[in-house]
Design a protein around this motif. Sequence first.
Motif, mmCIF file in Angstrom:
data_model
loop_
_atom_site.group_PDB
_atom_site.id
_atom_site.type_symbol
_atom_site.label_atom_id
_atom_site.label_comp_id
_atom_site.label_asym_id
_atom_site.label_seq_id
_atom_site.Cartn_x
_atom_site.Cartn_y
_atom_site.Cartn_z
ATOM 1 N N CYS A 162 0.969 -1.342 -0.031
ATOM 2 C CA CYS A 162 -0.092 -0.101 -0.097
ATOM 3 C C CYS A 162 0.850 1.484 -0.047
ATOM 4 C CB CYS A 162 -0.823 -0.119 1.226
ATOM 5 S SG CYS A 162 -2.087 -1.448 1.261
ATOM 6 N N ALA A 163 2.043 1.240 -0.668
ATOM 7 C CA ALA A 163 2.861 2.386 -0.678
ATOM 8 C C ALA A 163 2.697 3.232 -1.941
ATOM 9 C CB ALA A 163 4.400 1.963 -0.779
ATOM 10 N N GLY A 164 1.802 3.068 -2.790
ATOM 11 C CA GLY A 164 1.206 3.779 -3.754
ATOM 12 C C GLY A 164 1.996 3.489 -5.232
ATOM 13 N N LYS A 165 2.357 2.145 -5.275
ATOM 14 C CA LYS A 165 3.206 1.751 -6.353
ATOM 15 C C LYS A 165 2.173 1.693 -7.728
ATOM 16 C CE LYS A 165 4.658 -1.789 -4.631
ATOM 17 N NZ LYS A 165 3.968 -1.806 -3.248
ATOM 18 N N ARG A 166 1.051 1.178 -7.669
ATOM 19 C CA ARG A 166 0.077 0.906 -8.747
ATOM 20 C C ARG A 166 -0.386 2.136 -8.970
ATOM 21 N NH1 ARG A 166 -1.906 -3.996 -9.505
ATOM 22 N NH2 ARG A 166 -3.860 -3.406 -10.361
ATOM 23 N N ASP A 167 -0.806 3.125 -8.191
ATOM 24 C CA ASP A 167 -1.291 4.402 -8.780
ATOM 25 C C ASP A 167 -0.260 5.000 -9.394
ATOM 26 O OD1 ASP A 167 -3.885 3.659 -7.397
ATOM 27 O OD2 ASP A 167 -3.277 4.842 -5.583
ATOM 28 N N LEU A 168 0.840 5.199 -8.897
ATOM 29 C CA LEU A 168 1.934 5.966 -9.486
ATOM 30 C C LEU A 168 2.274 5.352 -11.056
ATOM 31 C CD1 LEU A 168 4.300 7.976 -8.550
ATOM 32 C CD2 LEU A 168 5.637 6.028 -8.943
ATOM 33 N N VAL A 169 2.193 4.003 -11.072
ATOM 34 C CA VAL A 169 2.627 3.575 -12.369
ATOM 35 C C VAL A 169 1.496 3.751 -13.445
ATOM 36 C CG1 VAL A 169 2.848 1.059 -13.657
ATOM 37 C CG2 VAL A 169 4.250 1.923 -11.525
ATOM 38 N N ALA A 170 -0.044 3.579 -12.783
ATOM 39 C CA ALA A 170 -1.158 3.800 -13.563
ATOM 40 C C ALA A 170 -1.102 5.341 -14.055
ATOM 41 C CB ALA A 170 -2.402 3.441 -12.924
ATOM 42 N N ASN A 171 -0.587 6.089 -13.266
ATOM 43 C CA ASN A 171 -0.463 7.746 -13.705
ATOM 44 C C ASN A 171 0.495 7.863 -14.748
ATOM 45 O OD1 ASN A 171 -2.806 8.389 -12.417
ATOM 46 N ND2 ASN A 171 -1.609 8.965 -10.427
ATOM 47 N N ARG A 172 1.727 7.280 -14.700
ATOM 48 C CA ARG A 172 2.729 7.405 -15.599
ATOM 49 C C ARG A 172 2.715 6.688 -16.959
ATOM 50 N NH1 ARG A 172 8.412 8.062 -12.515
ATOM 51 N NH2 ARG A 172 7.631 9.728 -10.824
ATOM 52 N N PHE A 173 1.628 5.603 -16.907
ATOM 53 C CA PHE A 173 1.542 4.919 -18.064
ATOM 54 C C PHE A 173 0.260 4.534 -18.210
ATOM 55 C CE2 PHE A 173 5.604 3.822 -15.929
ATOM 56 C CZ PHE A 173 6.669 4.053 -17.025
ATOM 57 N N PRO A 174 -0.602 5.597 -18.780
ATOM 58 C CA PRO A 174 -2.174 5.252 -18.450
ATOM 59 C C PRO A 174 -2.609 4.398 -19.802
ATOM 60 C CG PRO A 174 -1.386 7.314 -19.429
ATOM 61 C CD PRO A 174 -0.205 6.805 -18.917
ATOM 62 N N ALA A 175 -1.873 4.126 -20.737
ATOM 63 C CA ALA A 175 -2.147 3.248 -21.775
ATOM 64 C C ALA A 175 -1.720 1.887 -21.743
ATOM 65 C CB ALA A 175 -1.576 3.832 -23.150
ATOM 66 N N ALA A 176 -1.026 1.485 -20.489
ATOM 67 C CA ALA A 176 -0.269 0.166 -20.336
ATOM 68 C C ALA A 176 -1.180 -1.095 -20.341
ATOM 69 C CB ALA A 176 0.520 0.156 -19.211
ATOM 70 N N ALA A 177 -1.092 -2.184 -20.636
ATOM 71 C CA ALA A 177 -1.627 -3.207 -20.308
ATOM 72 C C ALA A 177 -1.071 -3.871 -18.833
ATOM 73 C CB ALA A 177 -1.297 -4.268 -21.371
ATOM 74 N N TRP A 178 -1.828 -4.520 -18.407
ATOM 75 C CA TRP A 178 -1.319 -5.155 -17.092
ATOM 76 C C TRP A 178 -1.619 -6.388 -17.198
ATOM 77 C CZ3 TRP A 178 -0.612 -1.785 -12.225
ATOM 78 C CH2 TRP A 178 -0.464 -0.595 -12.520
ATOM 79 N N CYS A 179 -0.760 -7.118 -16.337
ATOM 80 C CA CYS A 179 -0.794 -8.606 -16.212
ATOM 81 C C CYS A 179 -0.292 -9.115 -14.697
ATOM 82 C CB CYS A 179 -0.177 -9.600 -17.105
ATOM 83 S SG CYS A 179 1.325 -9.629 -17.118
ATOM 84 N N ARG A 180 -0.699 -10.238 -14.173
ATOM 85 C CA ARG A 180 -0.211 -10.697 -13.000
ATOM 86 C C ARG A 180 0.716 -11.762 -13.271
ATOM 87 N NH1 ARG A 180 -2.325 -9.245 -8.324
ATOM 88 N NH2 ARG A 180 -1.880 -11.151 -7.392
ATOM 89 N N ALA A 181 1.816 -11.532 -12.385
ATOM 90 C CA ALA A 181 2.723 -12.873 -12.441
ATOM 91 C C ALA A 181 2.391 -14.206 -12.249
ATOM 92 C CB ALA A 181 4.016 -12.346 -11.900
ATOM 93 N N GLY A 182 1.180 -14.100 -11.430
ATOM 94 C CA GLY A 182 0.811 -15.323 -10.815
ATOM 95 C C GLY A 182 -0.298 -16.052 -11.741
ATOM 96 N N GLU A 183 -0.627 -15.411 -12.923
ATOM 97 C CA GLU A 183 -1.401 -15.940 -13.985
ATOM 98 C C GLU A 183 -0.673 -16.815 -14.875
ATOM 99 O OE1 GLU A 183 -3.042 -12.472 -15.977
ATOM 100 O OE2 GLU A 183 -4.409 -11.735 -14.391
ATOM 101 N N GLY A 184 -1.428 -17.724 -15.281
ATOM 102 C CA GLY A 184 -0.876 -18.767 -16.139
ATOM 103 C C GLY A 184 0.379 -19.315 -15.959
ATOM 104 N N ALA A 185 1.083 -19.642 -16.697
ATOM 105 C CA ALA A 185 2.448 -20.144 -16.230
ATOM 106 C C ALA A 185 3.507 -19.184 -15.824
ATOM 107 C CB ALA A 185 3.126 -20.814 -17.777
ATOM 108 N N PHE A 186 3.862 -19.452 -14.480
ATOM 109 C CA PHE A 186 4.637 -18.624 -13.825
ATOM 110 C C PHE A 186 6.083 -19.130 -14.278
ATOM 111 C CE2 PHE A 186 7.095 -17.463 -10.258
ATOM 112 C CZ PHE A 186 7.063 -15.872 -10.179
ATOM 113 N N PRO A 187 7.018 -18.172 -14.309
ATOM 114 C CA PRO A 187 6.909 -16.717 -14.516
ATOM 115 C C PRO A 187 6.633 -16.074 -15.910
ATOM 116 C CG PRO A 187 9.248 -16.926 -14.435
ATOM 117 C CD PRO A 187 8.470 -18.538 -14.411
ATOM 118 N N ASP A 188 6.638 -16.939 -16.882
ATOM 119 C CA ASP A 188 6.471 -16.279 -18.437
ATOM 120 C C ASP A 188 5.425 -16.097 -19.030
ATOM 121 O OD1 ASP A 188 5.623 -19.003 -18.584
ATOM 122 O OD2 ASP A 188 6.957 -19.698 -19.989
#
Length: 144
Positions: free
Chosen positions: A9-35
């Motif tokens: 809860c340090a603000g990482k996600r909000d900061l990144v979302a503001n700096r890269f508003p058009a970015a696609a997001w994914c979770r490392a835990g989705e699918g075959a980790f880590p690729d």
Amino acid sequence: MRLFIGGACAGKRDLVANRFPAAAWCRAGEGAFPDSWRTRLAPGQCLVITGWLDGLAAALVDEPDDDRLRARLAAELEAMVEAERRGQGEVVLILPEVGRGIVPLDPADRRLRDLAGWLGQDAAARADEVWYVRHGLARCLTVV
């Protein structure tokens, strides 16, 4: 590759979302980790990868050898850097800082904490920029 690291809860996600508003997001835990990132990275696009603790926790169950798992993660980080070099997109990692505070009593929790710390070190060594985020504020620790 850019790395944003900080505590819960340090603000990482909000900061990144503001700096890269058009970015696609994914979770490392989705699918075959880590690729799992490989199918989401696209030329001209920024891909933000979060969810590392969940992916690491699952990987620790499947891999009893910490050195082998760390090497596998380092190889994935190298592949991300190489994909960027080839123009396949830009990678932004959001990693948790879990090394501060009380050392867990449970061996599995200690392994997770250790691996998260090693992942942070290995990612920082490969990143063009490393940002430490605390209280919603970011400080650039390095720019290559």
